[in-house]
Write an enzyme that holds these catalytic residues in place. Structure first.
Site, PDB file in Angstrom:
ATOM      1  N   LYS A  84       0.864  -1.194   0.000  1.00  0.00           N
ATOM      2  CA  LYS A  84       0.000   0.000   0.000  1.00  0.00           C
ATOM      3  C   LYS A  84       0.890   1.230   0.000  1.00  0.00           C
ATOM      4  O   LYS A  84       1.703   1.436   0.910  1.00  0.00           O
ATOM      5  CB  LYS A  84      -0.851  -0.007   1.266  1.00  0.00           C
ATOM      6  CG  LYS A  84      -2.330  -0.191   0.989  1.00  0.00           C
ATOM      7  CD  LYS A  84      -3.109  -0.194   2.273  1.00  0.00           C
ATOM      8  CE  LYS A  84      -4.497   0.348   2.040  1.00  0.00           C
ATOM      9  NZ  LYS A  84      -5.281   0.332   3.279  1.00  0.00           N
TER      10      LYS A  84
HETATM   11  O1  G3P Z   1      -9.241   0.735   3.439  1.00  0.00           O
HETATM   12  C1  G3P Z   1      -9.254   2.048   3.929  1.00  0.00           C
HETATM   13  C2  G3P Z   1      -9.878   2.113   5.262  1.00  0.00           C
HETATM   14  O2  G3P Z   1      -9.200   1.321   6.193  1.00  0.00           O
HETATM   15  C3  G3P Z   1     -10.081   3.488   5.792  1.00  0.00           C
HETATM   16  O3  G3P Z   1     -11.299   3.436   6.411  1.00  0.00           O
HETATM   17  O4  G3P Z   1     -13.064   4.090   7.950  1.00  0.00           O
HETATM   18  O5  G3P Z   1     -10.670   4.693   8.453  1.00  0.00           O
HETATM   19  O6  G3P Z   1     -11.890   5.831   6.617  1.00  0.00           O
HETATM   20  P1  G3P Z   1     -11.755   4.589   7.430  1.00  0.00           P
END
Ligand code: G3P
Length: 216
Positions: A84
């Site tokens: 990533k």
């Molecule tokens: O895959 C990306 C994710 O982990 C981010 O999610 O909910 O932290 O915006 P969030």
């Protein structure tokens, strides 16, 4: 659309893998931090459970450092490990470098069409627009997914779009409508996707009626 789980929790990942629907897993340092486990142990165990792409965040801020991390992680299982890479100038250089070494990449923290175009041009395996974080600041996250999928299709890029930062089941439904290649979905939302009150009511009715059938 392929289904990835967005989690570093091995119990959740094992459970969803047992459903027979799991195509991959995405992690990030915040998700690993929640587990309280050492980063490498966590990733190694996920690789042993998931039969597909496993995204591991690069931590270095320079391309040489990101490429080095990618080469190290790839030694664990090059067919699954996906690095990533954040959307920065150094990140783009790292994507090109890792692509040339046949290591898969997932360009993360993508919030615009321009960023997605650059990621695809650099040869990214995946590009991850963060839907929920855009919605959080009153931008239309799903509109961006529609636009990026159309761009990838129009120009014939091999890059796959991952709908990321998914917050509720409607984000998944809209990702399907957009023709997204992948959605990476937190465990609680995967569970909600199974549920429907009419399914539960139907099961109960069939069970109750079965009990009323005369026994032979
Ligand atoms: O895959 C990306 C994710 O982990 C981010 O999610 O909910 O932290 O915006 P969030």
């Amino acid at each position: 659309m392929k289904i990835f789980i967005d989690s570093a929790d091995i119990q959740e990942i094992r459970e969803v893998a047992s459903w027979g629907i799991l195509d991959g897993c995405t992690t990030n340092p915040s998700l690993v931090c929640k587990t309280g486990r050492p980063f490498r142990d966590c990733i190694q165990e996920i690789l042993s459970v998931v039969d597909g792409s496993v995204s591991v965040e690069a931590i270095a801020s320079d391309s040489a450092g990101m490429i080095k991390e990618g080469l190290d992680w790839a030694k664990l299982d090059q067919s699954k490990v996906t690095i990533k890479i954040p959307m920065t100038v150094e990140g783009l250089k790292a994507v090109r470098g890792l692509t040339e070494r046949e290591i898969k990449t997932n360009v993360t923290l993508v919030f615009s069409m321009n960023q997605a175009l650059l990621a695809a041009r650099a040869g990214a395996t995946f590009v991850s627009p963060f839907v929920g974080r855009l919605d959080d600041i009153s931008h239309d996250g799903m509109a961006l997914i529609h636009d990026i999928v159309a761009m990838i299709d129009d120009y014939g890029f091999d890059t796959e779009v991952i709908s990321a930062s998914i917050r509720h089941p409607l984000h998944v439904i809209e990702s399907i409508r957009a023709g997204c290649h992948v959605a990476t979905i937190p465990y609680d939302i995967l569970v909600k996707m199974i549920k429907h009150p009419l399914t539960d009511a139907g099961i109960k009715k069939f069970y109750d009626d079965y009990q009323k059938i005369p026994k032979q």
